[in-house]
Design an enzyme around this catalytic site. Structure first.
Site, PDB file in Angstrom:
ATOM      1  N   THR A 227     -40.253  25.797  -4.886  1.00 26.22           N
ATOM      2  CA  THR A 227     -41.711  26.182  -3.653  1.00 26.22           C
ATOM      3  C   THR A 227     -42.674  27.129  -4.058  1.00 26.22           C
ATOM      4  OG1 THR A 227     -39.925  25.369  -2.027  1.00 26.22           O
ATOM      5  CG2 THR A 227     -40.946  26.389  -0.744  1.00 26.22           C
TER       6      THR A 227
ATOM      7  N   ASP B  17     -32.090  18.700  -3.325  1.00 29.68           N
ATOM      8  CA  ASP B  17     -33.228  20.290  -3.270  1.00 29.68           C
ATOM      9  C   ASP B  17     -34.302  19.745  -3.012  1.00 29.68           C
ATOM     10  OD1 ASP B  17     -34.679  22.248  -3.069  1.00 29.68           O
ATOM     11  OD2 ASP B  17     -32.817  23.591  -5.151  1.00 29.68           O
TER      12      ASP B  17
ATOM     13  N   ASP C  45     -29.452  23.630  -7.485  1.00 28.93           N
ATOM     14  CA  ASP C  45     -30.045  23.799  -8.338  1.00 28.93           C
ATOM     15  C   ASP C  45     -29.535  23.214  -9.632  1.00 28.93           C
ATOM     16  OD1 ASP C  45     -31.804  25.454  -7.021  1.00 28.93           O
ATOM     17  OD2 ASP C  45     -30.816  27.483  -6.746  1.00 28.93           O
TER      18      ASP C  45
ATOM     19  N   ILE D 236     -37.644  19.956  -2.576  1.00 34.05           N
ATOM     20  CA  ILE D 236     -38.262  20.777  -3.245  1.00 34.05           C
ATOM     21  C   ILE D 236     -37.902  22.238  -3.567  1.00 34.05           C
ATOM     22  CG2 ILE D 236     -40.338  22.144  -4.148  1.00 34.05           C
ATOM     23  CD1 ILE D 236     -41.309  21.274  -1.132  1.00 34.05           C
ATOM     24  N   ASP D 237     -37.066  22.343  -5.543  1.00 32.74           N
ATOM     25  CA  ASP D 237     -37.408  22.768  -5.763  1.00 32.74           C
ATOM     26  C   ASP D 237     -38.290  23.599  -7.224  1.00 32.74           C
ATOM     27  OD1 ASP D 237     -35.666  24.685  -7.389  1.00 32.74           O
ATOM     28  OD2 ASP D 237     -35.665  24.177  -9.076  1.00 32.74           O
TER      29      ASP D 237
ATOM     30  N   GLU E 290     -30.151  22.140   0.824  1.00 28.16           N
ATOM     31  CA  GLU E 290     -30.381  23.705   0.848  1.00 28.16           C
ATOM     32  C   GLU E 290     -30.837  23.941   2.615  1.00 28.16           C
ATOM     33  OE1 GLU E 290     -33.617  24.600  -1.529  1.00 28.16           O
ATOM     34  OE2 GLU E 290     -33.579  26.982  -1.359  1.00 28.16           O
TER      35      GLU E 290
HETATM   36  C1  IPD Z   1     -35.823  28.717  -6.394  1.00 30.92           C
HETATM   37  C2  IPD Z   1     -35.685  27.990  -7.942  1.00 30.92           C
HETATM   38  C3  IPD Z   1     -36.624  28.865  -8.517  1.00 30.92           C
HETATM   39  C4  IPD Z   1     -35.568  30.118  -9.631  1.00 30.92           C
HETATM   40  C5  IPD Z   1     -35.254  30.881  -7.423  1.00 30.92           C
HETATM   41  C6  IPD Z   1     -34.775  29.348  -6.516  1.00 30.92           C
HETATM   42  P1  IPD Z   1     -36.419  27.513  -4.721  1.00 30.92           P
HETATM   43  O1  IPD Z   1     -35.414  26.781  -5.917  1.00 30.92           O
HETATM   44  O2  IPD Z   1     -34.759  27.222  -8.844  1.00 30.92           O
HETATM   45  O3  IPD Z   1     -36.454  28.878 -10.080  1.00 30.92           O
HETATM   46  O4  IPD Z   1     -35.539  31.467  -9.889  1.00 30.92           O
HETATM   47  O5  IPD Z   1     -34.243  31.567  -7.699  1.00 30.92           O
HETATM   48  O6  IPD Z   1     -34.426  30.520  -5.634  1.00 30.92           O
HETATM   49  O7  IPD Z   1     -36.155  27.602  -3.712  1.00 30.92           O
HETATM   50  O8  IPD Z   1     -37.874  27.267  -4.828  1.00 30.92           O
HETATM   51  O9  IPD Z   1     -35.891  25.923  -3.977  1.00 30.92           O
HETATM   52 CA    CA Z   2     -35.557  24.321  -2.350  1.00 32.29          CA
HETATM   53 CA    CA Z   3     -33.995  25.406  -5.668  1.00 32.05          CA
END
Ligand code: IPD
Ligand code: CA
Ligand code: CA
Length: 279
Positions: free
Chosen positions: A93, A88, A217, A90-91, A68
């Site tokens: 964040t 990813d 994701d 950190i999913d 990412e």
């Molecule tokens: C997010 C998460 C979130 C989603 C956001 C993403 P990130 O990823 O997956 O659930 O609703 O659109 O951007 O930015 O925390 O890797």
């Molecule tokens: Ca992320």
């Molecule tokens: Ca993500």
């Protein structure tokens, strides 16, 4: 091939756990935004992605990567037939910076465009989801399966609403929400796409949906859902595309079919209203 995938898995798993544990001691760090107010990044996102890419490259220099944070700088690379790790770091964040423990490190391996391996680790709950294609899905080493839910009226549905913040998606999300809220049992929006998928895999949720996300994701979580016996399709009714994921993940195919009927109705209404307003 099987032994080779197992070798990749055994090497990468401790890296994911070690790098994820960095989050447990994180403090006094800066939070930056990347274009949208809800799109956050910290030094930990960059650090974890760097550790994973560098350590895998040391061992398999010919492998490719779609991460990412790296994609933010260089754009998303095209998926080839080569072994490609999709990361990813950190999913969730935004959850992480607020101290909400619904956040994870996620990595998937795709070979010849097929999802082969997925590893997801939430260090705060010490929960590790894993899957290798054809071998089932696991939470902390224990085999998991979806809830098996077949009744839409009994569904706990995680609808990832944050992207409705973007004008491009606002109507699509709102029309579908308006129709779905009337028929499901309960609605959630957890802010972590990858764990949303993992929670469908282990039966905590019955369904998860998000439109407009990115390959990182979906790369690990979609495989984990499928290996747990769940069903994943593209929410527009097309074939699921990892490089342009709009996913509806459900405990069963029958549940997916019921969601699809309602969503097509919502999409149709949205298009008709839009056309009427132009006249
Ligand atoms: C997010 C998460 C979130 C989603 C956001 C993403 P990130 O990823 O997956 O659930 O609703 O659109 O951007 O930015 O925390 O890797
Ligand atoms: Ca992320
Ligand atoms: Ca993500």
């Amino acid at each position: 091939m099987c032994d080779q995938i197992q070798e990749y898995f055994d090497y990468v798993l401790p890296l994911v756990k070690e790098s994820g544990k960095e989050l447990l001691t994180a403090e006094n760090y800066e939070v930056e935004t990347k274009g949208f107010v809800y799109d956050l990044v910290t030094i930990y996102d960059r650090k974890i992605e760097e550790i994973l890419i560098n350590r895998i490259k040391e061992k398999w220099p010919q492998h490719k990567f779609i991460g990412e944070e790296e994609s933010e700088v260089n754009g998303i690379k095209k998926l080839t037939d080569d072994p490609t790790w999709i990361i990813d770091p950190i999913d969730g964040t935004a959850n992480f910076v607020r101290g909400l423990k619904i956040t994870c490190v996620s990595i998937g391996l795709v070979i010849k465009k097929v999802q082969m391996l997925g590893i997801v680790y939430n260090p705060f709950l010490d929960e590790l989801y894993t899957a290798i294609k054809g071998q089932g899905a696991f939470l902390n080493g224990k085999k998991i399966s979806t809830s098996g839910q077949t009744e839409i009226g009994q569904t706990i549905f995680n609808y990832e609403m944050s992207l409705a913040r973007r004008p491009k998606y606002y109507d699509l999300y709102m029309y579908r929400f308006k129709h779905l809220i009337k028929v499901i049992m309960g609605f959630r929006s957890l802010g972590c796409a990858v764990l949303g998928l993992c929670y469908v895999a282990d039966g905590r949720l019955d369904a998860y949906q998000c439109d407009g996300l990115y390959p990182w994701d979906a790369a690990a979580g979609v495989l984990i859902v499928r290996e747990a016996g769940g069903f994943v399709c593209d929410s527009r009714g097309k074939e699921f595309n990892l490089m342009d994921p709009n996913f509806l993940a459900t405990a069963t195919k029958s549940l997916s079919d019921q969601f699809m009927v309602i969503e097509r109705k919502a999409d149709e209404e949205r298009i008709n209203d839009r056309n009427a307003s132009k006249q």
